[in-house]
Each structure stands twice: as structure tokens, then as C-alpha cells.
Design an enzyme around this catalytic site. Structure first.
Site, short mmCIF file in Angstrom:
data_model
loop_
_atom_site.label_atom_id
_atom_site.label_comp_id
_atom_site.label_asym_id
_atom_site.label_seq_id
_atom_site.Cartn_x
_atom_site.Cartn_y
_atom_site.Cartn_z
N THR A 38 0.70 1.40 -38.45
CA THR A 38 -0.02 -1.10 -38.97
C THR A 38 -0.63 -1.22 -39.45
OG1 THR A 38 -2.09 -0.07 -36.80
CG2 THR A 38 0.17 -0.95 -36.28
N TYR A 146 -4.39 1.35 -24.50
CA TYR A 146 -5.29 0.71 -25.24
C TYR A 146 -6.40 0.80 -24.68
CZ TYR A 146 -7.71 -1.64 -28.88
OH TYR A 146 -8.95 -2.37 -29.51
#
Ligand code: NAD
Ligand code: UDP
Length: 312
Positions: A38, A146
Site C-alpha cells: 500500500t 487486522y
């Protein structure tokens, strides 16, 4: 002057790039490690000619060997869209990344800071969130890769401290925004600003009454440096966030006003397990680090809007 050698994993990401910049400014030697999932080179291209900056393409799920004094472990996608894209990889990044970096810290006796998250509190039933609250997380939900990955990483950190005396630091970061967020990152601040600048609809998920407390990236970086420099006995976890809480609707209205946009608000389905409220209690950070955020939302948004306007 003695230069410290500092490793920043996830250094080409949004927060990591600001951290690398600040560490260099403070006179350190910085090794930036990233797999560019990312993050992007564009975020750190202005640092590449600095002789005290080094860039390494590497994935933290694989072991890595280097001699450094300090490690900031940031490698992990942070936007729900990106961390849910490959949930297993996200969990591997948090857990195996923590194991690899803690093993390295143990071997070379480096101090190591973990970028944990307010997501360890899940959809919190205690408000504002204090560090002693254990959280309310769905272990099999969309956000679990996450949340549980970061929770497991905290467990690893605290046990490397207890069992192996590794000098650890854990910070729980609350929603942070600023220049160099990826325009397609999917997080709320970047989404709303890009939509407003393009005159597209502003997409509020649900009715917009859910709250978040937004912190400008410079305040976070200051908190990270102070935590790393704090006394060895203070391991955290410590909340690093701005306690000013806003509804998502208020955020949308503020961004429309600041961009002078003609965009209109539309409502879309609320994603599952979306936390209904989030606000840090920062008394511990104030007491232990003498830290509190300085930049109000409106001021930080203006800087962020200028950045997005410059790249679009
Ligand atoms: P980001 O996505 O911009 O940065 C993450 C970086 O990690 C990227 O450069 C990415 O390429 C890299 N990365 C991902 N997986 C990797 C892997 N397996 N190996 C090596 N590099 C890898 O996100 P960010 O907002 O800069 O977040 C940085 C850290 O802070 C993350 O650990 C995140 O969980 C934490 N955090 C951020 C926020 C926030 O609001 N920004 C809030 C809480 C916690
Ligand atoms: N959100 C929204 N519209 C968007 C993106 C996000 O309304 O285009 C909402 C999202 O549902 C959540 C909040 O904004 O309630 C913050 O979302 P983000 O993905 O930035 O972070 P997190 O949910 O992890 O705090």
C-alpha cells in the site's frame, strides 16, 4: 554527534514516510523497509538522495537481518479496503512480521516500537477508550484479520519483553490523516476529500452518526519519537490520538465547506462491525510522555486538502 541507525518497516507508507523524514531531520540514519503493497516510492522519493537514507524492498513475513539501534514496526495495510483484500496475508504480516522483527530486536539488542491501533478496542463499549479496556472484537468478522493480528502482535511484544527482556514500546494509534495518504486508500478522510475536489457524491456509510477522533500525522510522529525515547520501564500500550470526536456526517460537512465543493452527500450501507464510536483517553500519554496533539481538525484538513489538490 552519534547518529542512531533506525529501521522503519512500512516506511514507504503514509505514516512511515513522515516518520522517516522526521528521523532524518533529527540526525539519524534511516533504513526504510517496504514491500510496496500500500506504500509507494513516491512517498519517499524526496529522501532518496540523502546519504543517510537507505531503501530496501522486503516483506516482513520473511526474516530480515540488519544491525540497527531502534526499530519502528509499521508494516501492515491500515485501510479496511486494503487489509480485507487479502485477510490471511494481513494477519501473517502482523503476526509473522512481529515475530521476525522481535527476533531481530532480541538478537541485536535493539529497542522496538509497535504501531498498534485503536482497533484492538473493536466496537468499544467503554468510552472514551482507556488502555486498561480489553476491547470488544469479533474474532471471525470482516475486521478480525487486522484487529486480531494487531492484538496478537501486542501479545508477542509483551512476552518478548517479559521472557527475553527485549526493550519494547507499544502505541495504539487512533485514526490519523494527512498528506501522502493514498488517494484510493478507501479511508474516510481521503475518500471525502477526493470526492469533494472532484465534485462527486460524498459517500457516507450508514447514517453518519458513528464517530471517530482524527489526529494529524505530525502529532502522531511526535508521539512516536517521544515513546521511543521514554524510560525503559514504560512499555505501553499507550493511546496516541486526538480526543476531539466528530461524527462522520460532521466530517463530511466540514470537508464540503473547506473545499467549497458542490458535492452532495449520499448514504451507502454501513460495513459489518463498523465501530460506532471511538475516542482516545490520552491521560497516560500526557503523564508519561508529556505529549498531547496540537493540530485541530480544521487546520489539518486544510493542509491535507492542499496536498490532494496538488496531486489531482
Ligand atoms: P499504509 O498502508 O500507508 O502503510 C503501511 C505500509 O506497510 C505500506 O507502505 C505497505 O506497503 C507496507 N507493508 C504492508 N505489508 C507489508 C509487508 N508484509 N512487508 C513489508 N511492508 C509491508 O498505512 P499507514 O496509515 O501509514 O499505517 C502505518 C501503520 O500504522 C500500520 O501498522 C497501521 O496499522 C498503523 N496504524 C495507522 C493508523 C492510521 O490511521 N493511519 C491507525 C492505527 C494504526
Ligand atoms: N466511511 C464512510 N465513507 C467512506 C469511508 C469510510 O462513511 O467513504 C466511514 C466508515 O464506515 C467508518 C469511518 O468512516 O465508520 C472511518 O472509516 P475508515 O475506513 O477511515 O477507518 P476505520 O473504520 O478503520 O476507523
Amino acid at each position: 554527534m552519534i547518529r542512531k541507525k533506525v529501521l522503519v518497516t512500512g516506511g514507504a507508507g503514509f505514516v512511515g514516510s513522515h516518520l522517516c523524514e522526521r528521523l532524518l531531520y533529527e540526525g539519524n540514519e534511516v533504513v526504510c523497509l517496504d514491500n510496496y503493497f500500500t506504500g509507494q516510492k513516491q512517498n519517499i522519493v524526496h529522501l532518496i538522495n540523502n546519504p543517510f537514507f537507505e531503501l530496501i524492498r522486503h516483506d516482513v513475513t520473511m526474516p530480515f537481518f540488519i544491525e540497527v539501534d531502534e526499530i519502528y514496526n509499521l508494516a501492515c495495510p491500515a485501510s479496511p479496503v486494503h487489509y480485507q483484500y487479502n485477510a490471511i496475508k494481513t494477519m501473517k504480516t502482523s503476526v509473522m512480521g512481529a515475530i521476525n522483527m522481535l527476533g531481530l530486536a532480541k538478537r541485536i539488542r535493539a529497542k522496538i516500537l509497535q504501531a498498534s491501533t485503536s482497533e484492538v478496542y473493536g466496537d468499544p463499549q467503554v468510552h472514551p477508550q482507556v488502555e486498561t479496556y480489553w476491547g470488544h472484537v469479533n474474532p471471525i468478522g470482516e475486521r478480525a484479520c487486522y484487529d486480531e493480528g494487531k492484538r496478537a502482535a501486542e501479545t508477542l511484544f509483551i512476552n518478548y519483553y517479559k521472557q527475553n527482556k527485549v526493550r519494547i514500546k507499544i502505541i495504539r494509534i487512533f485514526n490519523t490523516y494527512g498528506p501522502r495518504m493514498h488517494p484510493n486508500d478507501g479511508r474516510v478522510v481521503s475518500n471525502f476529500i477526493m470526492q469533494a475536489l472532484r465534485g462527486n457524491n460524498i459517500t457516507i456509510y450508514g447514517n453518519g452518526s458513528q464517530t471517530r477522533s482524527f489526529q494529524y500525522v505530525d502529532d502522531l510522529v511526535e508521539g512516536m519519537l517521544r515513546m521511543m525515547a521514554s524510560g525503559e520501564e514504560f512499555t505501553g500500550p499507550v493511546n496516541i490520538g486526538n480526543p476531539n470526536e466528530f461524527t462522520i456526517l460532521q466530517l463530511a460537512e466540514m470537508i464540503i465547506r473547506l473545499t467549497d465543493s458542490r458535492s452532495t452527500i449520499v448514504h451507502m450501507p454501513l460495513p459489518p462491525d463498523d465501530p460506532s464510536q471511538r475516542q482516545p483517553n490520552i491521560e497516560l500519554a500526557e503523564k508519561e510522555l508529556g505529549w498531547m496533539p496540537k493540530i485541530p481538525l480544521e487546520e489539518g484538513l486544510i493542509k491535507t486538502i492542499d496536498y490532494f489538490a496538488s496531486i489531482s
